[in-house]
Design an enzyme around this catalytic site. Structure first.
Site, PDB file in Angstrom:
ATOM      1  N   ASP A  71       0.881  -1.162   0.000  1.00 56.06           N
ATOM      2  CA  ASP A  71       0.000   0.000   0.000  1.00 56.06           C
ATOM      3  C   ASP A  71       0.925   1.221   0.000  1.00 56.06           C
ATOM      4  O   ASP A  71       2.103   1.114   0.346  1.00 56.06           O
ATOM      5  CB  ASP A  71      -0.875  -0.029   1.256  1.00 56.06           C
ATOM      6  CG  ASP A  71      -1.749   1.205   1.373  1.00 56.06           C
ATOM      7  OD1 ASP A  71      -2.334   1.606   0.362  1.00 56.06           O
ATOM      8  OD2 ASP A  71      -1.820   1.770   2.476  1.00 56.06           O
ATOM      9  N   ASP A 100      -1.392  -0.960   6.228  1.00 60.49           N
ATOM     10  CA  ASP A 100      -1.446  -0.398   7.582  1.00 60.49           C
ATOM     11  C   ASP A 100      -2.284  -1.233   8.534  1.00 60.49           C
ATOM     12  O   ASP A 100      -2.346  -0.953   9.716  1.00 60.49           O
ATOM     13  CB  ASP A 100      -1.954   1.050   7.566  1.00 60.49           C
ATOM     14  CG  ASP A 100      -3.357   1.167   6.987  1.00 60.49           C
ATOM     15  OD1 ASP A 100      -4.051   0.141   6.902  1.00 60.49           O
ATOM     16  OD2 ASP A 100      -3.749   2.287   6.627  1.00 60.49           O
ATOM     17  N   ASP A 125      -6.690  -1.877   5.147  1.00 63.88           N
ATOM     18  CA  ASP A 125      -6.356  -2.905   4.171  1.00 63.88           C
ATOM     19  C   ASP A 125      -6.620  -4.321   4.679  1.00 63.88           C
ATOM     20  O   ASP A 125      -6.022  -5.276   4.178  1.00 63.88           O
ATOM     21  CB  ASP A 125      -4.878  -2.780   3.777  1.00 63.88           C
ATOM     22  CG  ASP A 125      -4.591  -1.472   3.068  1.00 63.88           C
ATOM     23  OD1 ASP A 125      -5.312  -1.162   2.111  1.00 63.88           O
ATOM     24  OD2 ASP A 125      -3.663  -0.772   3.480  1.00 63.88           O
TER      25      ASP A 125
END
Length: 670
Positions: A368, A564, A568
């Protein structure tokens, strides 16, 4: 051993004894007593070995110096050192029989050594009294090394995770009382003095101090906290006195969750451990059956039974000694336990040896962007209003985002400053992948990306500046946009380079941010590819595609997703290994991920991979070495070429070497 049964249960019980005692909340004095008892066990075992060795030497001297001793008299002489060396093994073997666990190492060792003691009474048999005692004695030496290794591993993990204090200083009735942390309720105020561990998660309401977070993050750099800052259990207060309002019960605190995670890290077994379990189920019964056949069939069909039985029985007893798979059953789980401990020392919590296996085979790493490769600390750089002032543009964006905890929202609120200006904000609605819509003083205001503007029917303006662009529309009419930039983490580029050095073939970034921003970050970090402007569901589908493409050319590689751990969670769950970044204090991260990084340094991912590869390599070495040596000695024993001392090396000697090899994983630095 027929399965994982006795040895594995006993090993795991020893490993987690200290941790379970801590979880049960035993008093400090009792814990100290338990530790003293654990320290005494190797000393007692060593004393037993030394006394038994002395008695064996005395028995040999008497046997050699007194002529004309009858066979039964010689047996009685050697039974003294035999029982001194093996009384606890005999007891364990009896308990195994009572619990229908006959094929364990203690029972096989007892059968082999008792058989060696009695073989001299078989016609044609040569006395093996000294050899029988020596086998039992050396078996105890192996037990000593095993106990020392397990104790070192347990103490290392226990000291590392000794992060929950026994007491908390709570304010009650105008005075400070020292009580057990379990008796402190959410909402109460505790006092943490310099040198004390923070017992519970909370918020600082008075005072300023520095915290040592090494037990949580593996990093020794202190962290400053002041009024309004969160404070986590497990940290050590270094300087000032602080008053803390408790936000979580003791059992739900960060320290408790981490301890629980490490305690149960054996839940997901590695492929090596599963192999050992299956191997032991088949191997030991087959070898025991082969020993029985070796004792009876050759003298029955290939020679004179009475004359040759003693020779073939000795070969069968040697077979039994070698057959114990304890070197594998003990050393392989111990290697993974040590690897998990080594990772936790640097602030990487791995939820099971199975995930360590998957880490070692990582081929694709997907990141991410926000909060993972970038700091997630956004700053408003420029304002581009249309038909309103800059102040009004920022004012509307900050008010619409006032209830959001997203880093972009925080940057808008910080840039505006004064939210308490009398404006009314109602009907706040967050639209996934687009932005937030709300009514400010009765007017509908949309704040988000270009998709949000399209939905609102606003004709938005293109912005070529690198960074994140936040568009604003009022009652469907475009009001301007705000340029926000995010900062790449200092070690992000090194993290990507280190992963490639560890053999990761593909690095990918997934983000909901604009394509221009994603391209800039990907280029700066040296990522292989990126996918931008994604909705949460798009990330899952992209990860599934990447998983399908991972493992080409016959390679069984794995895909790792790094996020995180809060936004997610679906992608973390879908990946072969989900890694939560910067998860100190985040319940969602600890729950959703397979691996938890307690700070926000992506460079630790490559270190975790190195530890995982080293652990798997050590486990594989143990498997190949132990099985290889045993097969060679079993073949030699079948042909009568393996003396009993060589059989002892094939069992206990290999166990000692494998255990010592496994201990190397605990010292791995990554």
């Amino acid at each position: 051993m027929s399965s994982e049964s006795e040895e594995t249960k006993r090993l795991r019980a020893r490993k987690y004894e200290t941790l379970r005692a801590d979880e049960a909340g035993s008093a400090g004095a009792e814990e100290s007593g338990d530790e003293d008892e654990e320290e005494m066990e190797p000393k007692q075992k060593l004393l037993q070995i030394l006394v038994s060795a002395g008695l064996l030497v005395a028995a040999v001297i008497v046997d050699k110096s007194v002529p004309g001793l009858a066979m039964w008299q010689r047996l009685l002489i050697y039974l003294i050192p035999y029982f001194a060396a093996g009384f606890d093994v005999l007891k364990e073997a009896g308990e195994g029989l009572a619990h229908h666990e006959a094929l364990n190492e203690d029972f096989l060792m007892c059968v082999a050594t008792v058989g060696a003691l009695l073989i001299g009474f078989v016609p044609g048999g040569k006395p093996q009294f000294a050899e029988a005692v020596f086998v039992m004695l050396f078996f105890q030496v192996g037990e000593l090394f095993e106990g020392i290794a397990e104790g070192n591993s347990t103490r290392a993990i226990s000291q590392l995770l000794d992060i929950r204090p026994d007491t908390a200083n709570v304010e009650r009735g105008g005075a400070v009382q020292t009580v057990s942390p379990e008796k402190v309720s959410v909402g109460e105020v505790i006092v943490v003095r310099p040198g004390e561990k923070v017992p519970m998660d909370g918020t600082v309401i008075e005072g300023t101090t520095s915290l040592n977070t090494v037990a949580l993050t593996g990093e020794s750099a202190p962290r400053d906290v002041t009024v309004g800052d969160p404070i986590l259990s497990g940290c050590v207060n270094l300087s000032g006195v602080v008053r803390v309002r408790v936000e979580k019960a003791f059992g739900e605190s960060t320290a408790s969750k981490i301890l629980d995670l490490v305690q149960h890290a054996s839940g997901a077994k590695s492929r090596s451990e599963k192999f050992i379990t299956r191997f032991a189920r088949v191997y030991t019964p087959v070898v025991v059956g082969a020993a029985v056949l070796l004792a009876f069939l050759p003298p029955l069909f290939c020679g004179h039974f009475t004359r040759d039985f003693a020779e073939w029985l000795l070969r069968a007893l040697t077979f039994l000694i070698v057959s114990c798979p304890c070197a594998l059953v003990v050393s392989v789980p111990l290697a993974y336990f040590g690897g998990i401990g080594a990772a936790s020392k640097i602030g990487v919590l791995i939820k099971g040896s199975g995930f360590m296996d998957s880490l070692s085979r990582a081929e694709t790493v997907v990141f991410d962007k926000t909060g993972t490769l970038t700091k997630g600390v956004f700053e408003v750089t420029t304002l581009h209003p249309e038909k309103i002032t800059e102040h009004e543009l920022l004012h509307l964006a900050a008010h619409v985002e006032r209830y959001s905890s997203h880093p972009i929202a925080l940057s808008l609120k910080q840039a505006f400053g004064n939210e308490d200006d009398g404006c009314t904000v109602t009907d706040v609605e967050e639209i996934a992948g687009r932005g937030i819509r709300a009514k400010v003083n009765g007017k509908t205001v949309c704040v988000g990306n270009t998709k949000m503007m399209d939905d609102a029917g606003a004709q938005w303006s293109q912005c070529s500046e690198p960074g994140t662009i936040i568009h604003v529309a009022i009652e469907g009419k475009y009001a301007g946009h705000i340029h926000i930039t995010d900062v790449v983490k200092p070690d992000a580029a090194k993290a990507v380079a280190d992963l490639k050095a560890e053999g990761v073939r593909r690095t990918v970034m997934l983000t909901g941010d604009r394509r221009e921003v994603a391209g800039r970050v990907a280029g700066e970090l040296g990522l292989d590819e990126y996918h931008a402007e994604l909705l949460p569901a798009d990330k899952v589908s992209d990860v599934e595609k990447l998983i399908a493409e991972t493992g080409r050319d016959g390679q069984k590689g794995t895909l790792i997703f790094v996020g995180d751990g809060i936004n997610d969670a679906p992608v973390l769950a879908r990946a072969d290994v989900g890694i939560a970044m910067g998860a100190m204090g985040s319940d969602a991260a600890i729950e959703a991920a397979d691996v938890v990084l307690m700070d926000d340094k992506p460079s630790k991912i490559a270190r975790a991979l190195r530890i995982a590869k080293n652990t798997q390599r050590v486990a594989l070495h143990n498997i190949v070495f132990a099985i290889g040596v045993k097969i060679v000695i079993l073949i030699l024993a079948a042909f009568g070429l393996a003396p009993m001392w060589l059989a002892v090396f094939g069992d206990t000697g290999v166990l000692i070497l494998c255990v010592l090899n496994s201990m190397r994983t605990l010292r791995a630095k990554g």
